[in-house]
Design an enzyme around this catalytic site. Structure first.
Site, PDB file in Angstrom:
ATOM      1  CD  GLU A 187      10.103   3.027  12.740  1.00 54.89           C
ATOM      2  OE1 GLU A 187       9.382   3.688  11.988  1.00 54.89           O
ATOM      3  OE2 GLU A 187      11.051   2.338  12.361  1.00 54.89           O
ATOM      4  CB  CYS A 246       1.224  -0.741  11.997  1.00 60.44           C
ATOM      5  SG  CYS A 246       2.627  -1.456  11.138  1.00 60.44           S
ATOM      6  CB  CYS A 250      14.600  -5.442   9.630  1.00 60.77           C
ATOM      7  SG  CYS A 250      14.003  -6.936   8.766  1.00 60.77           S
ATOM      8  CB  CYS A 293      13.340  -5.162   1.749  1.00 60.01           C
ATOM      9  SG  CYS A 293      12.819  -6.755   2.413  1.00 60.01           S
ATOM     10  CB  CYS A 324      12.539  -1.557   3.694  1.00 57.82           C
ATOM     11  SG  CYS A 324      12.293  -1.514   5.471  1.00 57.82           S
ATOM     12  CB  CYS A 329       7.814  -0.482   6.750  1.00 60.61           C
ATOM     13  SG  CYS A 329       9.049  -1.648   7.221  1.00 60.61           S
TER      14      CYS A 329
END
Ligand code: SF4
Length: 365
Positions: free
Chosen positions: A93, A106, A113, A117, A120, A344
Site C-alpha cells: 500500500e 507514505c 506486518c 497493534c 491497525c 495504515c
C-alpha cells in the site's frame, strides 16, 4: 518472471558492476540508473538511449519494475491511494498526499506486518514478507508518475514517510538501501532530511539508527502513556517497555541536528487513551525523560473489524491543550483521504479479509 534481479533498488555503483558483468562499459550503468530513477522509466524498452541489443539482454537478465497497480483510489481531498501487488502477488500500500507546499508519499516497508497493534488493520494480515529495496523505491516512482506523468519533475518538494504497512525497523537494511538510492542527485534526489520513518518501538534499531550518518528523521508510535495500556494496544511493549523505549529515545536525541526534533505519534481512540488523566500521564512521562520531542495526535480511522472509535474533536483539543500547558509541542493531524480508507493497512486488509467492504471511489488501475 524471467529473472529475480530487480534493478530499481540498485545504486549507481551496483549498476556499474552489473553492466560490467555483462561486458558493457561502466557508463551504461549510469544511463540505466538515470533511466530508472530520474526518468522514472519502468521498462528497458523505453530506454531508447541504450542499444537495442543491450535492451534485449537486460530483458533476459533483469527487471526494471516488479510492482503492478491492483487498484487506485482518489479522494475528494486529492489524496491518492494505491494497492499494488508484488511479483508474488502480495499487497503493498502506498498513499500520495498533495499539500500546498509539498507532496508527501507514505510508503510501506513490509507486506502485512508481524506486530499486532490492536488498532491497525494491517496487523490482521500478519507478516507476508519484507519488501526489497527495489520494491520500496518503486512505490515512490509509481506514485510520482501517476501524479505528474512519467519522469515529469514534481512542482513541489517530495517528503517521504515510512508509515505505511509494516514495521520499517524490522526491514532496516532494505529500507536504508532504498533511501540511499533515492537520495542520489542523479536519481529521485529525495534526501534523508525529507524522510521520516516511524517505528512501533524496536529499541535496538533506534540505537542503530542513531549511529547512522545521513539517517532519516524518527517518529515513534506511542498510543499509550502507561505500560498496562500499551501492552494491550501495542504488544511490542511487552518486549520493550516504555522506560526502555524512552531511554533509547533519549540516546537518539543526543544525535539530533540543530533544529531537528523527533516525533511521537499518538493515535486517539475514544474512551481508551484520550482522557485528561492520560494526557497528564503522557506529558509527565515525556517531561520526566526530558525529551524535546513533539507529539502528533492522529485521528483514528474506524474500521469494522477494529473495536475502536475516533476521539471526538473536543476531546482531541482538550488533550492537546493539556500537553501544551505542560510544555509539550503538540499538533493535531488532519485526517486525509478518509473516503478512500487512507490509513495504515486499511486497503490491503480490507481486500484480504473482507472483500465486500471495498467501496471507495475507484477510478481504475
Ligand atoms: S500500526 Fe504499524 S507496526 Fe503496528 S501492526 Fe500496524 S503496520 Fe504494524
Amino acid at each position: 518472471m524471467s529473472s529475480s534481479i530487480e534493478l530499481t533498488g540498485y545504486s549507481q555503483l551496483e549498476l556499474a558492476a552489473f553492466v560490467q558483468s555483462l561486458g558493457e562499459p561502466v557508463y551504461r550503468g549510469r544511463q540505466i540508473f538515470v533511466g530508472l530513477q530520474q526518468r522514472r522509466l519502468r521498462s528497458f524498452d523505453e530506454m531508447t538511449d541504450l542499444p537495442k541489443e543491450l535492451r534485449a539482454r537486460l530483458n533476459e537478465k533483469a527487471r526494471a519494475s516488479t510492482l503492478t497497480i491492483e487498484s487506485r483510489y482518489v479522494s475528494e481531498d486529492g489524496t491518492r491511494r494505491y494497492l499494488m501487488k508484488t511479483h508474488d502477488n502480495l499487497p503493498v500500500e502506498t498513499v500520495f498526499i498533495p499539500e500546498e507546499r509539498r507532496d508527501t508519499i507514505c510508503f510501506s516497508s513490509q507486506s502485512g506486518c508481524p506486530l499486532q497493534c490492536t488498532f491497525c488493520l494491517t496487523a490482521q494480515l500478519g507478516l507476508l514478507r519484507s519488501l526489497t529495496s527495489g520494491e520500496i523505491v518503486e512505490q515512490i516512482v509509481i506514485a510520482l508518475n501517476d501524479a505528474y506523468g512519467v519522469g515529469v519533475k514534481p512542482p513541489r518538494g517530495t517528503n517521504l514517510v515510512g508509515m505505511g504497512a509494516g514495521e520499517p525497523f524490522l526491514n532496516l537494511d532494505s529500507l536504508m538501501k532504498a533511501l540511499r538510492v533515492m537520495a542520489d542527485p542523479h536519481g529521485l534526489f529525495i534526501v534523508p532530511n525529507r524522510v521520516t520513518v516511524s517505528t512501533a518501538g524496536v529499541v535496538p534499531r533506534i540505537l542503530d539508527l542513531a549511529k547512522m550518518p545521513d539517517r532519516p528523521h524518527l517518529a515513534i508510535s506511542l498510543a499509550a502513556p502507561t505500560d498496562d495500556l500499551r501492552d494491550e494496544l501495542m504488544p511490542i511493549n511487552k518486549r520493550w517497555a516504555l522506560e526502555e523505549l524512552l531511554s533509547a529515545c533519549k540516546e537518539f536525541e543526543k544525535t539530533l541536528k540543530p533544529g531537528e526534533r523527533f516525533t511521537f505519534e499518538y493515535v486517539m481512540l475514544a474512551g481508551v487513551n484520550d482522557s485528561e488523566q492520560q494526557a497528564r500521564q503522557l506529558a509527565n512521562l515525556l517531561n520526566r525523560h526530558e525529551l524535546k520531542a513533539k507529539v502528533n495526535l492522529i485521528p483514528h480511522n474506524p474500521a469494522d473489524p477494529l473495536p475502536y472509535q475516533p476521539s471526538p474533536e473536543e476531546t482531541v483539543e482538550q488533550f492537546r491543550n493539556i500537553l501544551e500547558s505542560k510544555g509539550i509541542h503538540t499538533y493535531v493531524r488532519r485526517p486525509r483521504g478518509r473516503d478512500i480508507f487512507a490509513a495504515c493497512g486499511q486497503l490491503a486488509a480490507r481486500h484480504e479479509t473482507r472483500p465486500s467492504l471495498i467501496q471507495p471511489k475507484s477510478i481504475g488501475a
